[in-house]
Motif scaffolding. Sequence first.
Motif, mmCIF file in Angstrom:
data_model
loop_
_atom_site.group_PDB
_atom_site.id
_atom_site.type_symbol
_atom_site.label_atom_id
_atom_site.label_comp_id
_atom_site.label_asym_id
_atom_site.label_seq_id
_atom_site.Cartn_x
_atom_site.Cartn_y
_atom_site.Cartn_z
ATOM 1 N N SER A 20 3.226 9.289 -4.836
ATOM 2 C CA SER A 20 4.078 9.293 -3.645
ATOM 3 C C SER A 20 3.729 8.128 -2.723
ATOM 4 C CB SER A 20 3.896 10.615 -2.880
ATOM 5 O OG SER A 20 4.574 10.551 -1.633
ATOM 6 N N ASN A 21 4.752 7.533 -2.125
ATOM 7 C CA ASN A 21 4.527 6.470 -1.147
ATOM 8 C C ASN A 21 3.894 7.005 0.135
ATOM 9 O OD1 ASN A 21 5.595 4.335 -2.694
ATOM 10 N ND2 ASN A 21 7.686 4.843 -2.080
ATOM 11 N N ILE A 63 -9.631 -4.662 13.864
ATOM 12 C CA ILE A 63 -9.221 -3.347 13.362
ATOM 13 C C ILE A 63 -8.131 -3.498 12.304
ATOM 14 C CG2 ILE A 63 -8.083 -1.180 13.965
ATOM 15 C CD1 ILE A 63 -9.465 -1.381 16.709
ATOM 16 N N ALA A 64 -7.142 -4.341 12.600
ATOM 17 C CA ALA A 64 -6.053 -4.556 11.649
ATOM 18 C C ALA A 64 -6.567 -5.156 10.350
ATOM 19 C CB ALA A 64 -4.991 -5.463 12.274
ATOM 20 N N SER A 65 -7.502 -6.098 10.451
ATOM 21 C CA SER A 65 -8.057 -6.738 9.256
ATOM 22 C C SER A 65 -8.861 -5.742 8.424
ATOM 23 C CB SER A 65 -8.939 -7.924 9.656
ATOM 24 O OG SER A 65 -8.193 -8.907 10.338
ATOM 25 N N ILE A 66 -9.590 -4.852 9.097
ATOM 26 C CA ILE A 66 -10.381 -3.849 8.386
ATOM 27 C C ILE A 66 -9.476 -2.895 7.606
ATOM 28 C CG2 ILE A 66 -11.871 -1.824 8.692
ATOM 29 C CD1 ILE A 66 -13.241 -3.335 10.977
ATOM 30 N N THR A 67 -8.327 -2.561 8.171
ATOM 31 C CA THR A 67 -7.412 -1.660 7.453
ATOM 32 C C THR A 67 -6.942 -2.286 6.147
ATOM 33 O OG1 THR A 67 -5.373 -2.478 8.534
ATOM 34 C CG2 THR A 67 -6.572 -0.672 9.618
ATOM 35 N N ASP A 68 -6.897 -3.623 6.105
ATOM 36 C CA ASP A 68 -6.492 -4.300 4.870
ATOM 37 C C ASP A 68 -7.480 -4.007 3.752
ATOM 38 O OD1 ASP A 68 -5.178 -6.039 3.088
ATOM 39 O OD2 ASP A 68 -6.493 -7.690 3.666
ATOM 40 N N ARG A 69 -8.751 -4.039 4.079
ATOM 41 C CA ARG A 69 -9.785 -3.760 3.073
ATOM 42 C C ARG A 69 -9.790 -2.279 2.698
ATOM 43 N NH1 ARG A 69 -14.549 -6.000 1.119
ATOM 44 N NH2 ARG A 69 -15.246 -4.641 -0.566
ATOM 45 N N ILE A 70 -9.655 -1.421 3.711
ATOM 46 C CA ILE A 70 -9.745 0.016 3.460
ATOM 47 C C ILE A 70 -8.569 0.511 2.629
ATOM 48 C CG2 ILE A 70 -9.729 2.292 4.538
ATOM 49 C CD1 ILE A 70 -11.219 1.106 6.895
ATOM 50 N N ASP A 71 -7.343 0.070 2.961
ATOM 51 C CA ASP A 71 -6.192 0.606 2.232
ATOM 52 C C ASP A 71 -6.230 0.201 0.762
ATOM 53 O OD1 ASP A 71 -5.346 -2.032 2.308
ATOM 54 O OD2 ASP A 71 -3.641 -1.681 3.608
ATOM 55 N N GLY A 72 -6.698 -1.019 0.485
ATOM 56 C CA GLY A 72 -6.805 -1.447 -0.911
ATOM 57 C C GLY A 72 -7.841 -0.644 -1.674
ATOM 58 N N ASP A 73 -9.001 -0.428 -1.042
ATOM 59 C CA ASP A 73 -10.061 0.351 -1.692
ATOM 60 C C ASP A 73 -9.611 1.789 -1.945
ATOM 61 O OD1 ASP A 73 -11.688 -1.829 -1.692
ATOM 62 O OD2 ASP A 73 -12.877 -1.235 0.058
ATOM 63 N N LEU A 74 -8.940 2.384 -0.961
ATOM 64 C CA LEU A 74 -8.455 3.757 -1.128
ATOM 65 C C LEU A 74 -7.421 3.845 -2.239
ATOM 66 C CD1 LEU A 74 -8.042 4.987 2.562
ATOM 67 C CD2 LEU A 74 -9.664 5.842 0.872
ATOM 68 N N ALA A 75 -6.508 2.894 -2.267
ATOM 69 C CA ALA A 75 -5.456 2.917 -3.282
ATOM 70 C C ALA A 75 -6.050 2.841 -4.682
ATOM 71 C CB ALA A 75 -4.484 1.760 -3.049
ATOM 72 N N ARG A 76 -7.068 1.999 -4.855
ATOM 73 C CA ARG A 76 -7.655 1.849 -6.183
ATOM 74 C C ARG A 76 -8.557 3.016 -6.558
ATOM 75 N NH1 ARG A 76 -6.841 -3.664 -4.856
ATOM 76 N NH2 ARG A 76 -8.472 -3.671 -3.279
ATOM 77 N N SER A 77 -9.392 3.459 -5.609
ATOM 78 C CA SER A 77 -10.363 4.505 -5.936
ATOM 79 C C SER A 77 -9.735 5.881 -6.093
ATOM 80 C CB SER A 77 -11.455 4.558 -4.858
ATOM 81 O OG SER A 77 -10.915 4.947 -3.608
ATOM 82 N N ARG A 78 -8.619 6.125 -5.387
ATOM 83 C CA ARG A 78 -7.987 7.444 -5.434
ATOM 84 C C ARG A 78 -6.687 7.475 -6.240
ATOM 85 N NH1 ARG A 78 -8.795 10.183 0.580
ATOM 86 N NH2 ARG A 78 -11.028 9.722 0.787
ATOM 87 N N GLY A 79 -6.425 6.366 -6.924
ATOM 88 C CA GLY A 79 -5.216 6.336 -7.737
ATOM 89 C C GLY A 79 -3.948 6.401 -6.915
ATOM 90 N N VAL A 81 -2.129 3.726 -5.967
ATOM 91 C CA VAL A 81 -1.403 2.467 -6.084
ATOM 92 C C VAL A 81 0.086 2.746 -6.267
ATOM 93 C CG1 VAL A 81 -1.101 0.376 -7.449
ATOM 94 C CG2 VAL A 81 -3.399 1.286 -7.062
ATOM 95 N N THR A 82 0.911 2.151 -5.420
ATOM 96 C CA THR A 82 2.363 2.309 -5.506
ATOM 97 C C THR A 82 3.019 0.943 -5.442
ATOM 98 O OG1 THR A 82 2.675 2.486 -3.106
ATOM 99 C CG2 THR A 82 2.254 4.538 -4.315
ATOM 100 N N ASP A 83 4.234 0.846 -5.959
ATOM 101 C CA ASP A 83 4.968 -0.407 -5.854
ATOM 102 C C ASP A 83 5.228 -0.746 -4.393
ATOM 103 O OD1 ASP A 83 5.003 -0.846 -8.551
ATOM 104 O OD2 ASP A 83 7.023 -0.055 -8.871
ATOM 105 N N PHE A 84 5.457 0.281 -3.562
ATOM 106 C CA PHE A 84 5.655 0.067 -2.130
ATOM 107 C C PHE A 84 4.419 -0.611 -1.538
ATOM 108 C CE2 PHE A 84 4.820 1.469 2.221
ATOM 109 C CZ PHE A 84 6.008 1.128 2.862
ATOM 110 N N GLY A 85 3.252 -0.103 -1.854
ATOM 111 C CA GLY A 85 2.018 -0.669 -1.321
ATOM 112 C C GLY A 85 1.775 -2.084 -1.806
ATOM 113 N N LYS A 86 2.061 -2.332 -3.097
ATOM 114 C CA LYS A 86 1.835 -3.660 -3.659
ATOM 115 C C LYS A 86 2.748 -4.698 -3.032
ATOM 116 C CE LYS A 86 2.050 -2.156 -7.988
ATOM 117 N NZ LYS A 86 2.076 -2.188 -9.468
#
Length: 212
Positions: A20-21, A63-79, A81-86
């Motif tokens: 889900s997106n 804060i905005a820059s940190i969210t860039d790192r966190i969202d990528g790590d979460l997407a990969r570690s928790r499966g 990954v969505t086309d919307f996110g990419k």
Amino acid sequence: MTHGPAVTPDPAAEPSSGVSNWNIANYLTVLRIALVPVFGWLLLADGGDSTGMRVAAFVVFTIASITDRIDGDLARSRGLVTDFGKVVDPIADKALIGMALIGLSLIDEVPWWITVVILVRELGITALRFAVIRHGVMPASRGGKLKTALQAFAIGLFVLPLDGVLHWLAWAILVAALVVTVVTGVDYVLRAVRLRRTSERTAARRARRQGT
């Protein structure tokens, strides 16, 4: 016979599988987009002459820059990954970096030619992503992530009203970011050409032509 280390597939390069997106990774990406105008307002307040506003802008940018790192790590570690996110994640990065560079040029911290070169590359690659989206989604490469990190680090230093050694450090990092920006831009063009040539859509079209 010695073999090189095994290469672990990057989940971001794999097609999404019904995820889900509406997930935490994408929420953080949307938050980053929402912070862009807030950051811009703080940076440009009082023509960039307010130390307090510049510090506040730095905090929001961080804060905005940190969210860039966190969202990528979460997407990969928790499966997650969505086309919307990419697609939206790189757009969020470009919106933040673009606002920062334009703002810094407006207050005479960064020359306009550097801003133009970087933004032309960023907008061009974004347009290229959409141009080949029928053939597949191009996720951000490792070089692209390095480029974003260097840009963010340099911009963060420029946002703060610094001088002396730290100011020269900001320039050194920005020049490095500019070089990586151009090199990765060329890499994305080559990847887009390869994707277009090897996609299932192209293969199906080639098969239809051979069948007629």
